[in-house]
Each structure stands twice: as C-alpha cells, then as structure tokens.
Design an enzyme around this catalytic site. Structure first.
Site, PDB file in Angstrom:
ATOM      1  N   GLY A 187       0.789  -1.122  -0.104  1.00 43.96           N
ATOM      2  CA  GLY A 187       0.033   0.113   0.136  1.00 43.96           C
ATOM      3  C   GLY A 187       0.910   1.360  -0.166  1.00 43.96           C
ATOM      4  O   GLY A 187       0.367   2.191   0.412  1.00 43.96           O
ATOM      5  N   SER A 188       1.935   1.425  -0.534  1.00 43.52           N
ATOM      6  CA  SER A 188       2.949   2.415  -0.549  1.00 43.52           C
ATOM      7  C   SER A 188       2.099   3.539  -1.494  1.00 43.52           C
ATOM      8  O   SER A 188       2.226   4.805  -1.126  1.00 43.52           O
ATOM      9  CB  SER A 188       4.263   2.435  -1.181  1.00 43.52           C
ATOM     10  OG  SER A 188       4.315   1.876  -2.403  1.00 43.52           O
ATOM     11  N   ASN A 189       1.476   3.078  -2.605  1.00 45.14           N
ATOM     12  CA  ASN A 189       0.897   3.860  -3.445  1.00 45.14           C
ATOM     13  C   ASN A 189      -0.435   4.464  -2.918  1.00 45.14           C
ATOM     14  O   ASN A 189      -0.937   5.665  -2.834  1.00 45.14           O
ATOM     15  CB  ASN A 189       0.554   3.563  -4.730  1.00 45.14           C
ATOM     16  CG  ASN A 189       1.517   3.336  -5.572  1.00 45.14           C
ATOM     17  OD1 ASN A 189       1.988   4.367  -6.306  1.00 45.14           O
ATOM     18  ND2 ASN A 189       2.321   1.972  -5.852  1.00 45.14           N
TER      19      ASN A 189
ATOM     20  N   MET B  59      -4.144  -7.022  -7.336  1.00 45.61           N
ATOM     21  CA  MET B  59      -3.643  -8.237  -8.105  1.00 45.61           C
ATOM     22  C   MET B  59      -4.803  -9.195  -8.575  1.00 45.61           C
ATOM     23  O   MET B  59      -4.223 -10.403  -8.823  1.00 45.61           O
ATOM     24  CB  MET B  59      -2.469  -8.772  -7.072  1.00 45.61           C
ATOM     25  CG  MET B  59      -1.440  -8.093  -6.690  1.00 45.61           C
ATOM     26  SD  MET B  59      -0.870  -7.033  -8.079  1.00 45.61           S
ATOM     27  CE  MET B  59       0.493  -8.269  -8.751  1.00 45.61           C
TER      28      MET B  59
ATOM     29  N   ASN C 140      -5.376   1.985 -13.314  1.00 47.63           N
ATOM     30  CA  ASN C 140      -4.436   1.041 -12.840  1.00 47.63           C
ATOM     31  C   ASN C 140      -3.052   1.444 -13.189  1.00 47.63           C
ATOM     32  O   ASN C 140      -2.582   2.293 -14.127  1.00 47.63           O
ATOM     33  CB  ASN C 140      -4.545  -0.195 -13.576  1.00 47.63           C
ATOM     34  CG  ASN C 140      -3.556  -1.263 -12.994  1.00 47.63           C
ATOM     35  OD1 ASN C 140      -3.404  -1.523 -11.853  1.00 47.63           O
ATOM     36  ND2 ASN C 140      -2.904  -2.133 -13.891  1.00 47.63           N
TER      37      ASN C 140
ATOM     38  N   HIS D 278       0.813   0.429 -13.498  1.00 52.53           N
ATOM     39  CA  HIS D 278       1.503  -0.957 -13.412  1.00 52.53           C
ATOM     40  C   HIS D 278       3.050  -0.587 -13.695  1.00 52.53           C
ATOM     41  O   HIS D 278       3.415   0.263 -14.384  1.00 52.53           O
ATOM     42  CB  HIS D 278       0.979  -1.515 -14.916  1.00 52.53           C
ATOM     43  CG  HIS D 278       1.512  -2.888 -15.357  1.00 52.53           C
ATOM     44  ND1 HIS D 278       1.177  -4.056 -14.777  1.00 52.53           N
ATOM     45  CD2 HIS D 278       2.590  -3.331 -16.224  1.00 52.53           C
ATOM     46  CE1 HIS D 278       1.983  -5.019 -15.384  1.00 52.53           C
ATOM     47  NE2 HIS D 278       2.644  -4.613 -15.922  1.00 52.53           N
TER      48      HIS D 278
END
Ligand code: GAR
Length: 190
Positions: free
Chosen positions: A11-13, A89, A106, A108
């Site tokens: 969950g760093s984003n 994922m 998304n 990626h």
C-alpha cells in the site's frame, strides 16, 4: 474527486495518495480502501490514516462473480467518481469493468505495452531491457491494455540490482499515479 482504492499489497501508493490528499496537494477524497487480502499492509495504513476499509477476500467466495458483486456492493451508494487500482492483483471481469466504464485506472510497473501481467519489474530486469518504467492507464477487460494516461521511464544500468530497480520504479509510481488521477479526473468530468 471522490475515489476508491483497490489494493492487495503493502500500500505504498495508497499511502502516498492519502498523504497528498491530507496535505491538500491532490484534490481527492479517498472514500474507501478495498483489499482482497486479510493480511495486506495497506490495511494498517488505512487504520492509521483513518480511512474506511473493507477486506473482501476472494477466497471466501465460490465464484469470481460473487466476489466482484460484493465489491460492487461495497462501492455503491458512495458516489465514487474514480476507482484506482493501486497494486490490485486480481483480474477484473468484463462485467465489473463495464459497470464502471472509463472510471477505473491502474498503475502498472512497466512501460506498457511491454511486460503486461505479473512480475513485470523482474521480467524487464531478466530480459536485460535497457529502459523500463511504470504506466497509469484506463482499465479495459483485456489485462493491462487500456488507454495510457501517463508513463515514466528510467534506464536500467548495467550494474543495477533488482531491489534498487524496484525502489526506483516505486518512487516514479508515486509521482505518476497522482498525475494520472488528475488527468483521469479532467477526462471524466469533461
Ligand atoms: C506497484 O508496483 C504496482 O505497480 C504493482 O503493485 C505494486 C504495489 O505496490 N501493480 C501491479 O503489478 C499490477 N499488475 P504498493 O502496494 O506499495 O502500492
């Protein structure tokens, strides 16, 4: 803009979006985090940031339809304008994607269309690519194939190790995902 984040990992984003929203740098309200993993790191980040979250574990459902139906339920009645997949994922079905048509993006970790799918950083590294990066794109039913919104590239140095490369790509993701959200917001609201 009212957003929901779907995440399966550390969950760093997600945390980066929380920080930018809290600091008034990105004009978003994170309405909810949904994760499919009961031990995902993003959960503690949601708790400490006081963001509502829901664990919807795919393993608890007999079919992917039921799993996705539960996610749709969790999102409904929240006036969500944009769904952000930030390390999500699970492949989403055509039915799911079409029920939020052009409102899912998304992040990626490759320069799409290269290295779609899992372990993209590792595959670019093993492939001895000279350049890699990350991409933010609209989600369509074909995996990692929707219209690109923003990309960032970096050179893979000959003496680069994979852990350093992952870290560099994550740092770039933290720059382009907010940009992608802003761009998507302009498109959605136009
Ligand atoms: C990110 O590198 C993101 O690009 C990737 O998962 C990581 C999540 O990191 N997503 C995919 O590979 C999707 N196919 P985070 O949990 O620290 O945000």
């Amino acid at each position: 803009m009212r957003i929901a984040v779907l995440a399966s990992g550390k969950g760093s984003n997600f945390q980066n979006l929380v920080n930018l929203s809290r600091d008034g740098i990105l004009d978003i309200e994170i309405i909810k985090l949904i994760t499919n993993k009961s031990n995902a790191g993003c959960i503690n980040k949601a708790i400490s940031s006081k963001i509502r979250y829901e664990v919807i574990n795919d393993k608890d459902f007999k079919t992917s339809e039921e799993f996705e139906y539960q996610i749709i339920n969790a999102l409904s009645n929240n006036q969500i304008e944009l769904i952000v997949l930030a390390g999500w994922m699970k492949i989403l079905s055509e039915r799911f994607v079409n029920s939020f048509k052009n409102r899912i993006i998304n992040i990626h970790p490759s320069l799409l269309p290269s290295f779609k799918g899992n372990k993209a950083i590792e595959r670019a590294f093993i492939n001895k690519s000279l350049i890699t990066g990350c991409s933010v794109h609209f989600v369509v039913p074909e995996v990692d194939s929707g219209e690109l919104i923003v990309q960032a590239a970096l050179a893979i140095k000959s003496d680069e190790n994979i852990e350093d490369l992952k870290e560099k790509i994550h740092s770039l993701e933290h720059i382009i995902l907010p940009q992608g959200i802003s761009e998507a917001g302009l498109i959605i609201r136009s």
